[in-house]
Design a protein around this motif. Structure first.
Motif, mmCIF file in Angstrom:
data_model
loop_
_atom_site.group_PDB
_atom_site.id
_atom_site.type_symbol
_atom_site.label_atom_id
_atom_site.label_comp_id
_atom_site.label_asym_id
_atom_site.label_seq_id
_atom_site.Cartn_x
_atom_site.Cartn_y
_atom_site.Cartn_z
ATOM 1 N N MET A 1 -8.025 20.562 0.966
ATOM 2 C CA MET A 1 -6.603 20.743 0.729
ATOM 3 C C MET A 1 -5.851 20.563 2.051
ATOM 4 O O MET A 1 -6.247 21.103 3.071
ATOM 5 N N THR A 2 -4.783 19.816 1.993
ATOM 6 C CA THR A 2 -4.012 19.570 3.203
ATOM 7 C C THR A 2 -2.861 20.568 3.316
ATOM 8 O O THR A 2 -2.426 21.160 2.342
ATOM 9 N N THR A 3 -2.374 20.691 4.531
ATOM 10 C CA THR A 3 -1.246 21.576 4.794
ATOM 11 C C THR A 3 0.064 20.819 4.564
ATOM 12 O O THR A 3 0.077 19.577 4.542
ATOM 13 N N PRO A 4 1.170 21.525 4.426
ATOM 14 C CA PRO A 4 2.465 20.842 4.269
ATOM 15 C C PRO A 4 2.783 19.911 5.449
ATOM 16 O O PRO A 4 3.334 18.827 5.239
ATOM 17 N N LEU A 5 2.419 20.307 6.662
ATOM 18 C CA LEU A 5 2.681 19.443 7.811
ATOM 19 C C LEU A 5 1.827 18.175 7.748
ATOM 20 O O LEU A 5 2.313 17.074 8.025
ATOM 21 N N GLU A 6 0.571 18.323 7.360
ATOM 22 C CA GLU A 6 -0.291 17.137 7.207
ATOM 23 C C GLU A 6 0.252 16.219 6.112
ATOM 24 O O GLU A 6 0.246 14.993 6.262
ATOM 25 N N ASP A 7 0.753 16.807 5.025
ATOM 26 C CA ASP A 7 1.365 16.006 3.960
ATOM 27 C C ASP A 7 2.598 15.263 4.476
ATOM 28 O O ASP A 7 2.820 14.097 4.136
ATOM 29 N N ALA A 8 3.407 15.933 5.298
ATOM 30 C CA ALA A 8 4.603 15.306 5.856
ATOM 31 C C ALA A 8 4.228 14.134 6.768
ATOM 32 O O ALA A 8 4.864 13.072 6.712
ATOM 33 N N MET A 9 3.210 14.317 7.576
ATOM 34 C CA MET A 9 2.751 13.237 8.459
ATOM 35 C C MET A 9 2.243 12.058 7.635
ATOM 36 O O MET A 9 2.562 10.891 7.929
ATOM 37 N N ASP A 10 1.469 12.343 6.605
ATOM 38 C CA ASP A 10 0.958 11.298 5.725
ATOM 39 C C ASP A 10 2.108 10.548 5.063
ATOM 40 O O ASP A 10 2.094 9.316 4.968
ATOM 41 N N THR A 11 3.120 11.284 4.637
ATOM 42 C CA THR A 11 4.274 10.666 3.997
ATOM 43 C C THR A 11 5.005 9.731 4.953
ATOM 44 O O THR A 11 5.392 8.621 4.575
#
Length: 99
Positions: A1-11
């Protein structure tokens, strides 16, 4: 599971590469690609702008190596600057609410 910050970077990465390479180098945004990205992804930011040369000015400011394209590093500078500006705006709004 990724963190919100990791999701933001991926986005950020996915958005950049969704628009880059349509007109040339896959790792860079042309002025047309940058305009499409800004128009599609930052609609609220651009909706209040009346300057027809805004994209040209943004392109010129971001293109630090003057190759008439915006690479990922230059793109991240735009996102960071806009994020800081939004934070500053919200801090000012909070100060006004306190009075």
């Amino acid at each position: 599971m990724t963190t919100p910050l990791e999701d933001a970077m991926d986005t950020l990465i996915r958005i950049f590469y969704h628009y880059s390479g349509k007109e040339g180098d896959r790792n860079k945004l042309s002025k047309g690609e940058l305009k499409e990205l800004l128009t599609s992804e930052l609609t609220d930011f651009l909706s209040g702008q009346k300057d027809p040369l805004l994209v040209d000015k943004i392109m010129n400011d971001l293109d630090s190596n003057k190759d008439n394209e915006v690479d990922f590093n230059e793109f991240v500078i735009l996102v960071a600057a806009l994020t800081v500006a939004c934070n500053d705006f919200f801090e000012e709004q909070l100060k006004k609410e306190d009075f």
